[in-house]
Write an enzyme that holds these catalytic residues in place. Structure first.
Site, PDB file in Angstrom:
ATOM      1  N   ILE A  19       0.819  -1.216   0.000  1.00 37.28           N
ATOM      2  CA  ILE A  19       0.000   0.000   0.000  1.00 37.28           C
ATOM      3  C   ILE A  19       0.853   1.267   0.000  1.00 37.28           C
ATOM      4  CG2 ILE A  19      -1.915   1.157   1.184  1.00 37.28           C
ATOM      5  CD1 ILE A  19      -2.527  -1.591  -0.144  1.00 37.28           C
ATOM      6  N   GLY A  20       2.131   1.163   0.302  1.00 39.83           N
ATOM      7  CA  GLY A  20       2.977   2.354   0.175  1.00 39.83           C
ATOM      8  C   GLY A  20       4.084   2.452   1.194  1.00 39.83           C
ATOM      9  N   GLU A  43       7.958   5.383   1.455  1.00 37.16           N
ATOM     10  CA  GLU A  43       7.546   6.597   2.175  1.00 37.16           C
ATOM     11  C   GLU A  43       8.362   6.928   3.427  1.00 37.16           C
ATOM     12  OE1 GLU A  43       3.246   6.704   2.762  1.00 37.16           O
ATOM     13  OE2 GLU A  43       2.910   5.492   0.982  1.00 37.16           O
ATOM     14  N   ASP A  51      -4.152   7.979  -2.437  1.00 38.60           N
ATOM     15  CA  ASP A  51      -4.823   7.376  -1.275  1.00 38.60           C
ATOM     16  C   ASP A  51      -6.020   8.195  -0.827  1.00 38.60           C
ATOM     17  OD1 ASP A  51      -3.015   5.249  -0.949  1.00 38.60           O
ATOM     18  OD2 ASP A  51      -1.609   6.516   0.158  1.00 38.60           O
ATOM     19  N   GLU A  55     -15.030   8.731   6.138  1.00 36.88           N
ATOM     20  CA  GLU A  55     -15.025   9.473   7.398  1.00 36.88           C
ATOM     21  C   GLU A  55     -15.736  10.818   7.305  1.00 36.88           C
ATOM     22  OE1 GLU A  55     -11.022   9.365   9.020  1.00 36.88           O
ATOM     23  OE2 GLU A  55     -11.294  11.438   9.678  1.00 36.88           O
ATOM     24  N   HIS A  96      -6.501   3.864  -2.581  1.00 36.80           N
ATOM     25  CA  HIS A  96      -6.510   2.961  -1.427  1.00 36.80           C
ATOM     26  C   HIS A  96      -7.471   3.504  -0.381  1.00 36.80           C
ATOM     27  CE1 HIS A  96      -5.335   0.580   1.979  1.00 36.80           C
ATOM     28  NE2 HIS A  96      -5.052   1.671   2.644  1.00 36.80           N
ATOM     29  N   CYS A 123      -9.344   2.579   3.623  1.00 40.11           N
ATOM     30  CA  CYS A 123      -9.339   1.713   4.804  1.00 40.11           C
ATOM     31  C   CYS A 123     -10.066   2.412   5.938  1.00 40.11           C
ATOM     32  CB  CYS A 123      -7.910   1.382   5.199  1.00 40.11           C
ATOM     33  SG  CYS A 123      -6.891   2.808   5.474  1.00 40.11           S
ATOM     34  N   HIS A 127      -3.297  -4.547  10.834  1.00 36.93           N
ATOM     35  CA  HIS A 127      -3.555  -3.903  12.126  1.00 36.93           C
ATOM     36  C   HIS A 127      -3.386  -4.858  13.291  1.00 36.93           C
ATOM     37  CE1 HIS A 127      -5.577  -1.344   9.134  1.00 36.93           C
ATOM     38  NE2 HIS A 127      -5.044  -0.396   9.865  1.00 36.93           N
ATOM     39  N   CYS A 168      -3.328  -2.358   4.350  1.00 39.70           N
ATOM     40  CA  CYS A 168      -2.966  -0.962   4.612  1.00 39.70           C
ATOM     41  C   CYS A 168      -1.444  -0.833   4.535  1.00 39.70           C
ATOM     42  CB  CYS A 168      -3.484  -0.515   5.981  1.00 39.70           C
ATOM     43  SG  CYS A 168      -3.545   1.285   6.166  1.00 39.70           S
TER      44      CYS A 168
HETATM   45  N1  GLN Z   1       0.126   5.013   1.359  1.00 38.49           N
HETATM   46  C1  GLN Z   1      -0.169   5.097   2.752  1.00 38.49           C
HETATM   47  C2  GLN Z   1       0.709   4.124   3.527  1.00 38.49           C
HETATM   48  O1  GLN Z   1       0.952   3.073   3.077  1.00 38.49           O
HETATM   49  C3  GLN Z   1      -1.619   4.789   3.062  1.00 38.49           C
HETATM   50  C4  GLN Z   1      -1.900   4.873   4.533  1.00 38.49           C
HETATM   51  C5  GLN Z   1      -3.362   4.745   4.905  1.00 38.49           C
HETATM   52  O2  GLN Z   1      -4.120   4.133   4.234  1.00 38.49           O
HETATM   53  N2  GLN Z   1      -3.729   5.291   6.011  1.00 38.49           N
HETATM   54  O3  GLN Z   1       1.128   4.391   4.620  1.00 38.49           O
HETATM   55 ZN    ZN Z   2      -4.877   2.136   4.654  1.00 34.08          ZN
END
Ligand code: GLN
Ligand code: ZN
EC number: 2.1.1.14
Length: 614
Positions: A287-288, A340, A455, A461, A497, A499, A550, A582
């Site tokens: 996811i990154g 990242e 993302d 939310e 993405h 979540c 998680h 995630c």
């Molecule tokens: N690209 C972000 C990561 O991998 C996405 C984080 C998220 O979804 N909160 O950290």
């Molecule tokens: Zn996420």
């Protein structure tokens, strides 16, 4: 809860807390979550309706509030600003009619207009009713006949702007002519930083702001003014600040022709992307983020303290990228990320590089549990003075033959996790952020990116509480994402993405984003979101998370195989991607490596199994 849940009262801890305050001489007021709100936020394990417990819970509350020897008891019922069925409102009215007999009962509401609360609760003997006069402005409140104290939430408790004291006082005076009122904030001050005193913000913008303690001062100034003691200097200063904000070139409305929000047809895109990307079936990706290790954090801290130079810091980040790329190659992932390392936070990082935002030094607010964040303040027109991510992408891509994803945070999430302007529609602000991202995407493509992920974890939310407000939100949020991404040529693959929530309610928006690939949290809800996607005829690419990052454990091969198999029940193999649910920044390297190994192996086997059908 379930149908046979029974509530048993044990108020001893609350009463003990209260006594501790009373012996110190504090005139404390207990604050409870109300029965309607408690049950509205509950879920049942047996499919029964949590609200069936309402009458029983009111009985427990009746005994509970009688056990306090305080003048006032506050009961928070923010659920009263949401859509509540008429028969439930009847029960709420009946329940509070009984509770009101104790005397000194204050029912508070917030995050929406107080009209429904007043229609339900006015005139039944409550001591006070609290209403939010900010979220939807000062509404008519016709049901309030002045029989109870109106706690007027006129100072914004949710955002950080300074109150227009003159306008607020005028509204309060109109209400005070109809009955007794108290001045308050629109909700608790949980959501705003503690004080401006701890900040070093440029004077022009600082003057526009009020944090927690400044808001309390505003409440006091308004209450005093209402009682005839107006502090003219304070009111003048507020008016000057409001005028300065309104007339500043940094907030001046921009009119500009916006570029388009649509790309080529999905079929065209698929054909072109298959040719340009040459990916295997069931491609694997992440996811990154990769682990934000103590050494990354310490490099950032040393840069802040100026004990290393920017060059040294960037060198440390490049070393981290070397490692992340090498590991992904070794694991055999198909589409890589740079990891990242340079991002302290996925919103703060961009806010620090965009004009129109400021960061606070000490503006911490609770996000959930014991986690705190320092949301940026989006105070003015947004623009991008220079590329924000391109050099990191370029460096990562230079290390590998595989595709590296360009990685951006989307406009809705940037807004959701910042303090936002209240002087123009959110849609306008979102489009400004989107245009800056569009330019960034353009630059990434010029630098060679063929896959770019934008993302939007926070898209659910920001969904408004009431059904009437939802369509407009869903429209502008989708529009801003599309404005950000629609400049990409059809052979460039756009990922998104999501979540942190259940997406069933916003599934049509997920589809309307028109991202070529959507990676989405699904491991914890057993791939439920896929069934919803299937029934809406979704044909874009999708990567339901097959590893729940998680929970701090390595998934077994059977688990991941099972989830992949479940996914293949709902999704055509040509649509399916294989990925965690995630980013991995909160995880440690050993579990990341072990888990990704399982994931890659699982994908390989599934690929062999379905080989014939693709
Ligand atoms: N690209 C972000 C990561 O991998 C996405 C984080 C998220 O979804 N909160 O950290
Ligand atoms: Zn996420």
């Amino acid at each position: 809860l379930s149908a046979d849940t029974r509530f048993v009262l044990d108020a001893s801890a609350l009463i003990e807390d209260l006594r501790c305050q009373q012996v110190r001489g504090v005139n404390a007021r207990p604050v409870l979550v109300g029965p309607l709100t408690f049950l509205s936020l509950a879920r049942t394990t047996d499919g029964s309706n949590p609200l069936d417990h309402l009458p029983a819970l009111f009985e427990v509350y009746e005994r509970l509030i009688k056990s306090f020897d305080t003048e006032w008891v506050q009961i928070d019922e923010p659920a009263l600003v949401t859509d509540v069925a008429p028969e439930v409102l009847e029960q709420v009215r009946a329940g509070y009619t009984t509770l009101a007999k104790r005397g000194g009962v204050f029912v508070n509401t917030y995050f929406g207009s107080g009209d429904q609360a007043l229609n339900t609760l006015a005139g039944i003997g409550l001591g006070a009713i609290g209403v939010d006069l900010v979220t939807h402005g000062v509404t008519e409140l016709a049901a309030w006949k002045g029989e109870e104290l109106l706690v007027a939430g006129i100072v914004d408790g949710r955002n950080i702007w300074r109150t227009d004291l003159c306008a607020a006082l005028a509204s309060l005076k109109r209400l005070a002519a109809r009955g007794p009122i108290a001045v308050s904030t629109s909700c608790s001050l949980l959501h705003v930083p503690y004080t401006l005193e701890a900040e070093n913000i440029e004077p022009e913008v600082r003057d526009w702001l009020a944090f927690g303690s400044e808001k309390i001062t505003e409440v006091k100034l308004l209450a005093d003014a209402l009682a005839g003691n107006i502090d003219a200097a304070a009111f003048d200063a507020a008016s000057a600040a409001i005028a300065s904000r309104r007339t500043s070139p940094r907030t001046a409305p921009i009119t500009q022709e916006l570029p388009g929000r649509s790309r080529g047809s999905f079929d065209t895109r698929v054909t072109l992307q298959e040719k340009s990307l040459e990916l295997p079936a069931l491609p694997t990706t992440t996811i990154g983020s990769f682990p934000q290790t103590p050494s990354i954090r310490s490099a950032r801290a040393r840069l802040r303290k100026e004990s290393i130079t920017l060059e040294q810091y960037e060198e440390a980040m490049r070393e981290e990228i070397d490692l992340v790329i090498a590991k992904q190659e070794e694991l055999g992932l198909d589409v890589l990320v740079h990891g990242e390392p340079e991002r302290n936070d996925m919103v703060q990082y961009f806010s620090e590089l965009l004009d129109g935002f400021l960061s606070t030094a000490n503006g911490w607010v609770q996000s959930y549990g014991s986690r705190c964040v320092r949301p940026p303040v989006l105070f003015g027109n947004v623009s991008r003075p220079a590329p924000m991510t391109v050099k990191w992408f370029q460096y990562a891509q230079s290390l590998t033959q595989k595709h590296v994803k360009g990685m951006l945070t989307g406009p809705v999430t940037i807004l959701a996790w910042s303090f936002v302007r209240d002087d123009q529609p959110l849609a306008t602000t979102a489009d400004q952020v989107a245009l800056a991202l569009r330019d960034e995407i353009n630059d990434l493509i010029e630098a060679g990116a063929k896959i770019i992920q934008v993302d939007e974890p926070a898209i659910r939310e920001l969904l408004p509480l009431r059904d009437v407000d939802k369509p407009a939100y869903l429209q502008w949020s989708v529009d801003s994402f599309r404005l950000a991404t629609a400049g990409a040529p059809d052979d460039v693959q756009i990922h998104t993405h999501m979540c942190y929530s259940e997406f069933n309610e916003v599934i049509s928006s997920v589809i309307a984003l028109d991202a070529d690939v959507t990676t989405i949290e699904a491991a914890r809800s057993d791939m439920q979101v896929l069934a919803a996607l299937k029934s809406s005829g979704f044909e874009l690419g999708v990567g339901p998370g097959v590893w729940d990052i998680h929970s701090p454990r390595v998934p077994s091969a059977q688990e991941v195989d099972g989830l992949l198999e479940a996914a293949l029940q709902s999704v055509d193999p040509r649509q399916l991607w294989v990925n965690p649910d995630c980013g991995l920044k909160t995880r440690g390297w050993p579990e990341v490596e072990a888990s990704l190994k399982v994931l890659v192996e699982s994908a390989k086997q599934a690929r062999e199994k379905i080989g014939a059908t693709i």
